[in-house]
Design an enzyme around this catalytic site. Structure first.
Site, PDB file in Angstrom:
ATOM      1  N   LYS A   1      33.961  56.995  56.622  1.00 32.06           N
ATOM      2  CA  LYS A   1      34.949  58.019  56.305  1.00 32.06           C
ATOM      3  C   LYS A   1      35.612  57.585  55.161  1.00 32.06           C
ATOM      4  O   LYS A   1      35.408  56.579  54.616  1.00 32.06           O
ATOM      5  CB  LYS A   1      36.179  57.746  57.588  1.00 32.06           C
TER       6      LYS A   1
ATOM      7  N   HIS B   1      45.188  54.665  53.220  1.00 32.75           N
ATOM      8  CA  HIS B   1      44.712  52.861  53.424  1.00 32.75           C
ATOM      9  C   HIS B   1      45.063  52.301  52.279  1.00 32.75           C
ATOM     10  O   HIS B   1      45.070  51.143  52.453  1.00 32.75           O
ATOM     11  CB  HIS B   1      43.170  52.820  53.382  1.00 32.75           C
TER      12      HIS B   1
ATOM     13  N   HIS C   1      40.746  56.470  51.974  1.00 28.22           N
ATOM     14  CA  HIS C   1      41.722  57.347  51.143  1.00 28.22           C
ATOM     15  C   HIS C   1      43.116  56.608  50.943  1.00 28.22           C
ATOM     16  O   HIS C   1      43.373  55.537  51.241  1.00 28.22           O
ATOM     17  CB  HIS C   1      42.011  58.772  51.998  1.00 28.22           C
TER      18      HIS C   1
HETATM   19  N1  ARG Z   1      40.530  51.068  61.111  1.00 28.37           N
HETATM   20  C1  ARG Z   1      41.635  51.466  61.730  1.00 28.37           C
HETATM   21  C2  ARG Z   1      42.113  52.655  60.831  1.00 28.37           C
HETATM   22  O1  ARG Z   1      41.685  53.067  60.055  1.00 28.37           O
HETATM   23  C3  ARG Z   1      42.809  50.416  61.500  1.00 28.37           C
HETATM   24  C4  ARG Z   1      42.557  49.057  62.075  1.00 28.37           C
HETATM   25  C5  ARG Z   1      43.613  48.115  62.401  1.00 28.37           C
HETATM   26  N2  ARG Z   1      43.486  46.822  62.783  1.00 28.37           N
HETATM   27  C6  ARG Z   1      43.073  46.512  64.140  1.00 28.37           C
HETATM   28  N3  ARG Z   1      43.002  45.238  64.443  1.00 28.37           N
HETATM   29  N4  ARG Z   1      43.359  47.454  64.880  1.00 28.37           N
HETATM   30  O2  ARG Z   1      42.983  53.329  61.559  1.00 28.37           O
END
Ligand code: ARG
Length: 565
Positions: A126, A132, A129
């Site tokens: 993905k 993030h 962006h």
């Molecule tokens: N990959 C997730 C996102 O882009 C965020 C992960 C956050 N960290 C966790 N330990 N849940 O929304």
């Protein structure tokens, strides 16, 4: 010697029941110079001494023995106001800064305790962006701040590299994918597949079934599934790493969601053993109604695990592996419920360390054309933001200073610095709308302004070409403008501590702008390289300390400090 400490001692002498620490907390720094350098309100004592606070303030003043540290101590109403002896104070702060060099403003409160900062954590296949950017930049800064304060810090990128969406991607790739196209342009091509699959499967149960099938195959180590998944992960990571390199970010661990796939059965079993699992419509859940939360789903009816389950496994693994003092998650506010549920489940499992797991959240970024939406193609790639900022900086350099050495490197440092600075300028929780115009504006309170001030201090120091600064007459730095800079320098430690206490880098962003402004006033009003040697020496010393402090503070934000720009 610390002046604030002296003030606290005076109060501790006056009332032994008040500890030095408690007294420290009571000290205020008046914004109006006429009210002194420190002020302490006496309301708190009124009840105990059965006296009006004004009278108590007077008593405190009368109780003080003569000291060289303060030129005056008076009571203004219910406050005791302290006016420092300026020579003494200037000498104190500047000598301290000289001795501590690039450790000025730090303290060893971390005492080598282990702190995990989990940040960035984008999803494989993905776009990486603008949404993030916040986790990436805030997390990186917190990582630096904790390290500066003596913690043993671990940077973890909890990659989103697992879950049902990989079932979709594998199915989609097998139907419509093209290897060459993807390798040439990985994320947008994978995204196209994902979007198409989502759309077509809306009215096609067969497709949805197929995606579930492929995710299960992935969970059960089917060769083809694992191979495709590994490849998608690799091409995505190559993309992400370009951005991390631009930011100068290095992770200690990339253990993301997939890393926990084989650690989930144990978690599910443990929940079962602790009598926490309930069946609900075929799924396994933990009921959280009693705690004002919706129930946490641990396992779906088809036996596959979820994001939340992987986070439970991750927390338990981290405690075992790192025995952390704090485990910090820099993740957006929309995931608050997820983290509340998850912490409650850990707590119900009997893990008293659940309280040391902290969700450091931040507000949402939207675009002028609406909310971010990967599915609808409303994305701004982080890499594009950085590249545009660098290009704009290049144009400005060409226009204003085309002979600058290392133009390319400086353009990178300034362009990226501008983006980071803007991101850290407000409290994290504020939502904001991304605008190209704002991001690429270098006027006013911006990263480039601070970097420019740093370069200015470098050029003054270089021009003076005096390495060793001794025999400084500190009384030459007691005029209002110079003294203001010294007081600001004294505030650095507090800014760093506040950023740490609140997990808010913005305390440092604001601080560094103020320091740059104070220094620029000094630079304009107090010529530094002058005939008079004593004046020159004292002003150079001040410049030198500002130079180090600006660089340190920018470093804590993850921003570089070019010497020329
Ligand atoms: N990959 C997730 C996102 O882009 C965020 C992960 C956050 N960290 C966790 N330990 N849940 O929304």
């Amino acid at each position: 010697m610390d002046f604030k400490q002296k003030v606290a001692e005076i109060f501790n002498n006056f009332d032994n029941e008040l500890t030095i620490n408690e007294a420290m907390q009571m000290i205020e720094i008046p914004s109006n110079q006429d009210l002194g350098d420190y002020a302490v309100p006496c309301f708190k004592f009124a009840k105990k001494y059965k006296k009006a606070p004004q009278m108590i303030a007077q008593d405190v003043v009368n109780s003080i023995e003569k000291t060289d540290d303060f030129e005056n101590i008076i009571n203004i109403g219910p406050y005791v106001n302290f006016f420092v002896d300026k020579d003494h104070y200037a000498e104190n702060i500047l000598k301290q800064a000289c001795n501590q060099k690039d450790k000025f403003g730090s303290s060893n409160i971390g005492n080598n305790k282990k702190v995990i900062v989990e940040f960035s954590s984008p999803n494989i296949a993905k776009p990486f962006h603008i949404g993030h950017i916040r986790s990436t930049v805030i997390g990186h800064s917190l990582y630096k701040i904790y390290t500066y304060l003596g913690y043993d810090t671990v940077a973890i990128n909890h990659l989103g590299d697992y879950g049902t969406q990989f079932g979709m991607l594998i199915s989609a790739y097998k139907k419509w994918g093209n290897k060459e196209e993807i390798e040439a342009n990985p994320i947008p091509e994978l995204l196209k597949l994902y979007v198409r699959f989502n759309k077509e499967s809306e009215e096609n149960e067969e497709l949805r079934e197929e995606a579930r099938y492929w995710f299960k195959e992935l969970e059960h180590d089917n060769d083809e599934a694992v191979q495709l998944w590994t490849w998608m992960r690799e091409v995505s990571l190559n993309e992400f790493n370009r951005v991390y390199d631009m930011f100068g970010i290095k992770f200690d661990s990339l253990a993301g969601e997939s890393f926990y796939s084989d650690k989930m059965p144990a978690v599910v079993q443990e929940l079962k053993d602790k009598n926490l699992l309930k069946e609900s419509q075929g799924a396994q859940i933990v009921e959280l109604g009693d705690y004002g939360l919706t129930d946490a789903v641990i396992m779906k009816s088809d036996g596959s695990t979820l994001y939340a389950t992987r986070d439970m496994a991750a927390a338990i693994y981290r405690k075992k592996t790192y025995d952390f003092y704090k485990n910090i998650y820099v993740v957006g506010a929309p995931q608050k419920l997820h983290f509340d549920q998850w912490r409650k489940v850990l707590d119900l499992m009997g893990y008293e360390w659940a309280k040391d797991c902290i969700h450091v959240m931040f507000g949402t970024v939207s675009l002028e054309e609406g909310s971010l939406s990967t599915r609808n193609g409303r994305v701004v790639y982080l890499e594009d933001v950085l590249k545009k900022a660098i290009d704009k900086t290049k144009d400005i350099i060409e226009e204003k200073n085309s002979n600058l050495p290392n133009k390319e490197i400086v353009a990178k440092q300034v362009g990226i610095g501008a983006v980071i600075f803007q991101e850290l300028f407000n409290t994290r929780i504020k939502d904001y709308m991304f605008s190209w115009e704002k991001t690429l504006s270098f006027e006013g309170e911006t990263g480039p302004y601070v970097q420019y001030t740093y370069a200015r201090t470098c050029s003054v120091l270089k021009k003076a070409n005096m390495d060793i600064i001794e025999d400084v007459d500190f009384s030459l730095l007691t005029d209002k403008v110079s003294f203001n800079v010294i007081k600001r320098l004294d505030g650095f430690k507090n800014a760093v501590l506040s950023a740490h206490d609140k997990n808010e880098p913005y305390f440092i962003t604001r601080y560094v702008v103020n320091l740059a402004q104070d220094f620029n006033r000094f630079y304009h009003e107090c010529p530094i390289i002058v005939e008079d040697d004593s004046i020159k020496k004292s002003r150079l010393l001040l410049t030198k300390i500002v130079n180090t402090t600006l660089k340190t503070a920018l470093g804590l934000l993850g921003i570089e400090a070019p010497e020329k720009m």
